[in-house]
Design a protein around this motif. Structure first.
Motif, short mmCIF file in Angstrom:
data_model
loop_
_atom_site.label_atom_id
_atom_site.label_comp_id
_atom_site.label_asym_id
_atom_site.label_seq_id
_atom_site.Cartn_x
_atom_site.Cartn_y
_atom_site.Cartn_z
N PRO A 132 0.78 -1.33 0.32
CA PRO A 132 -0.17 -0.13 0.09
C PRO A 132 0.86 0.86 -0.07
O PRO A 132 0.87 1.95 1.13
N ALA A 133 1.76 1.51 -1.10
CA ALA A 133 2.73 2.82 -1.09
C ALA A 133 1.91 3.58 -2.03
O ALA A 133 2.74 4.58 -2.55
N GLY A 134 0.69 3.50 -3.01
CA GLY A 134 -0.09 4.68 -3.36
C GLY A 134 0.36 4.37 -5.16
O GLY A 134 -0.64 5.20 -5.72
N GLY A 135 0.53 3.25 -5.56
CA GLY A 135 1.14 2.90 -6.37
C GLY A 135 -0.44 2.79 -7.43
O GLY A 135 -0.19 3.35 -9.17
N HIS A 136 -1.04 2.45 -7.24
CA HIS A 136 -2.11 2.47 -8.07
C HIS A 136 -3.03 3.26 -8.93
O HIS A 136 -3.68 3.26 -9.66
N ALA A 137 -2.96 5.13 -8.37
CA ALA A 137 -3.59 6.12 -8.57
C ALA A 137 -2.79 6.44 -10.12
O ALA A 137 -2.73 7.80 -10.32
N ARG B 150 5.70 12.68 -4.05
CA ARG B 150 4.53 12.31 -3.65
C ARG B 150 4.57 10.39 -3.42
O ARG B 150 4.36 10.47 -2.12
N GLN C 78 4.29 8.48 0.16
CA GLN C 78 3.23 7.46 0.49
C GLN C 78 4.30 5.84 0.62
O GLN C 78 3.78 5.05 1.36
N ARG D 22 -7.18 -1.43 -17.36
CA ARG D 22 -8.43 -0.26 -16.29
C ARG D 22 -8.93 0.91 -17.70
O ARG D 22 -10.09 1.18 -17.46
N ALA E 202 -8.71 18.39 -17.43
CA ALA E 202 -9.81 18.39 -16.80
C ALA E 202 -10.16 16.98 -16.46
O ALA E 202 -10.97 16.56 -14.90
N VAL E 203 -10.28 16.21 -16.84
CA VAL E 203 -10.62 14.76 -16.61
C VAL E 203 -9.54 13.59 -16.88
O VAL E 203 -9.21 13.51 -18.06
N ARG E 204 -9.28 12.91 -15.64
CA ARG E 204 -8.22 11.83 -15.60
C ARG E 204 -8.69 11.20 -14.59
O ARG E 204 -9.00 11.46 -13.91
N LEU E 205 -8.37 10.11 -15.13
CA LEU E 205 -8.35 8.67 -14.14
C LEU E 205 -7.23 8.51 -13.40
O LEU E 205 -7.58 8.74 -12.30
N PHE E 206 -6.02 8.75 -14.03
CA PHE E 206 -4.42 8.90 -12.68
C PHE E 206 -3.96 9.98 -12.25
O PHE E 206 -3.88 10.57 -13.41
N ALA E 207 -3.74 10.06 -11.49
CA ALA E 207 -2.40 10.94 -10.84
C ALA E 207 -1.28 11.78 -11.55
O ALA E 207 -1.07 12.55 -11.90
N ILE F 81 -13.44 10.33 -8.83
CA ILE F 81 -12.81 9.16 -9.92
C ILE F 81 -12.35 9.70 -10.71
O ILE F 81 -10.92 9.18 -10.86
N TYR F 82 -12.97 10.49 -11.32
CA TYR F 82 -12.17 10.80 -12.57
C TYR F 82 -11.97 12.71 -13.29
O TYR F 82 -11.54 13.35 -14.20
N GLU G 247 -6.41 11.75 -6.11
CA GLU G 247 -7.13 11.30 -7.30
C GLU G 247 -7.42 10.26 -7.31
O GLU G 247 -5.99 9.59 -6.44
N THR G 248 -8.05 8.61 -7.38
CA THR G 248 -8.04 7.56 -7.23
C THR G 248 -7.42 6.44 -8.62
O THR G 248 -7.42 5.36 -7.86
N GLY G 249 -7.57 6.73 -9.39
CA GLY G 249 -6.49 6.24 -10.66
C GLY G 249 -7.73 4.75 -10.68
O GLY G 249 -7.88 3.97 -10.97
N ASP H 269 -5.81 0.68 -0.46
CA ASP H 269 -4.29 1.90 -0.16
C ASP H 269 -4.57 3.27 0.23
O ASP H 269 -5.15 4.45 -0.89
N SER I 10 -2.58 5.54 1.67
CA SER I 10 -1.77 6.34 1.50
C SER I 10 -2.15 8.53 1.24
O SER I 10 -1.65 9.10 2.21
#
Lengths: 224, 225
Positions: A15-20, A90, A94, A157, A218-223, B63-64, B87-89, B99, B101
């Motif tokens: 759990p170190a934040g990589g999923h985003a 960041r 994390q 995804r 403005a719209v995105r799924l990932f950081a 979410i996005y 932001e949640t990926g 997760d 964090s």
């Protein structure tokens, strides 16, 4: 070294934040550079031999005891995009939280004190590996593998790509991941003698440019 | 993690009740629930109800987009520096459960920058009925469903409905229009939840968010006792 500790650190669910984060895959998908398994493999190969090599070298160097502050400055110098520097810090912060909870150590505490808003993620990864009793080779493998695995799972995804195909891409890249880790270990040994300036500085300009473009969406799924 | 256990150096770890400087951290309450059930509207109403009594901040998990954060900003329920967006990926439940964090970082930054805070509301991105908050992130959680999402949701249960510290059945004013049976929803919820409380709420009624605000006040009183 403990092989099981390496599995804990390398686990995608650590759990170190990589999923985003997508490792640039979200921008590359939108730009039409990743459209399926074959182009994902090309993208990952490019990442592995550029930012992957740099990250693996930084992680290996931190794990064998090159001073982290010096490595953090080297990471800054090797990351032209301000967005990617911010993302790396960041993720470093994390990872620091997770590592201090899992393998508490004075070295991690000292690094957290030096960089309260986060050091570059590969540097923290190297010190975390050290705290877990792992070596430079382990840290290099973790960083090199992460440099491709994050983009692959993000693409599952983003494109609804068949997860078996994405995992097969990672398996096909495995020998190259090993090779990059070997190069990183050599580079880390060089940095112990000659300082962090001796580490590789391979770069992927399109990833840097893409990260800046992505940050403006403005719209995105990932950081990132 | 044990409450009141502190680590050396900066940056406390997840559930620690004290911050690195030894002060007691803010109470953290999570709000989860399906898309469109009225989580953001409930957060906005809670901010209006409590902001003159307590020092508040909000973390949103869009979410996005940043729409939830921007809605709260536009409504001016709190000053902008007290609202932070994570932001949640593409996986909102991961960011609040598996997760945590990025959310912990947002909470800590708010306490550093605008603290001391009494309460941080952490709003999940709209998700499914299984999404719950980690105990490492929040001290208590509210699950918000609404009557228009189907009056069989309380009967179906699931971790959110069954285990949340407070279940809110929102938009009761819509019940006659969508054919939902409020009595049945309340009875099913009680059967699923045992002694855990349920609030039936319409933010358009005169009572508004008052019941939920009272529940939050009780949590705050227990936290600071």
């Amino acid at each position: 070294m403990s092989r099981a500790a390496l599995l804990v650190l390398a686990d995608g669910r650590f759990p170190a934040g990589g999923h985003a984060h997508s490792g640039g895959a979200e921008e590359a998908v939108k730009a039409g550079r990743i459209t399926g398994a074959a182009s994902l493999e090309d993208f990952c190969r490019g990442r592995l031999h550029t930012t992957g090599l740099v990250a693996a070298s930084l992680a290996a160097a931190a794990a064998v005891g090159v001073p982290a502050v010096e490595l953090d400055a080297a990471a800054d110098a090797r990351t032209p995009s301000p967005t990617l520097r911010l993302a790396a810090r960041r993720l470093g912060r994390q990872l620091m939280r997770a590592a201090r909870a899992t393998w508490p150590s004075d070295e991690l505490d000292a690094l957290a004190g030096e960089f309260p808003k986060g050091a570059h993620q590969p540097v923290v990864l190297g010190v975390a590996a050290r705290s877990a009793g792992l070596g430079g080779d382990d840290a290099a493998h973790c960083a090199a593998y992460e440099s491709v695995s994050g983009a692959a799972t993000a693409t599952v995804r983003l494109l609804s790509l068949d997860p078996f195909e994405a995992t097969a891409v990672l398996a096909r890249l495995a020998p190259e991941v090993d090779h990059v880790a070997d190069l990183a270990v050599e580079a880390a040994a060089g940095a112990l003698e000659q300082g962090a300036g001796a580490l590789p500085a391979a770069s992927a300009p399109l990833l840097e440019i893409g990260a800046e473009a992505h940050a403006g969406w403005a719209v995105r799924l990932f950081a990132s | 993690m044990h409450l009141d256990h502190t680590h050396g150096g900066p940056g406390a770890v997840s559930a620690d009740a004290r911050r690195a400087d030894g002060s007691r951290r803010a109470l953290r309450i999570g709000l989860g629930g399906p898309v469109g059930s009225g989580k953001t509207a409930t957060v906005a109403a809670l901010c209006r109800a409590l902001r003159d009594e307590r020092s508040l901040a909000v973390v949103t998990n869009d979410i996005y987009t940043r729409e939830d954060a921007e809605f709260l900003l536009k409504e001016a329920v709190l000053p902008p520096e007290r609202i932070s967006a994570v932001e949640t990926g593409a996986c909102p439940h991961t960011a609040i459960r598996d997760d945590i964090s990025a959310n912990l970082e947002a909470v800590e930054d708010l306490e550093d920058e605008v603290g001391p805070l009494d309460l941080v509301l952490v709003e999940s991105g709209g998700d499914n009925l299984t999404a719950t908050f980690s105990k490492g992130l929040v001290d208590a959680q509210i699950f918000v469903i609404d009557v228009a999402g189907g009056d069989d949701i309380p009967r179906k249960g699931g971790p959110g409905v069954t285990t949340a510290d407070l279940l809110v059945v929102n938009k009761t004013d819509l019940a006659p229009h969508v054919g939902s049976d409020l009595g049945r929803m309340a009875a099913d919820a009680a059967a699923q939840r045992g002694a855990l409380p349920v609030v039936l709420q319409s933010l358009r009624s005169e009572r508004g968010v008052a019941d939920v605000a009272d529940w939050v006040r009780a949590q705050l009183a227990a936290w600071t006792a």
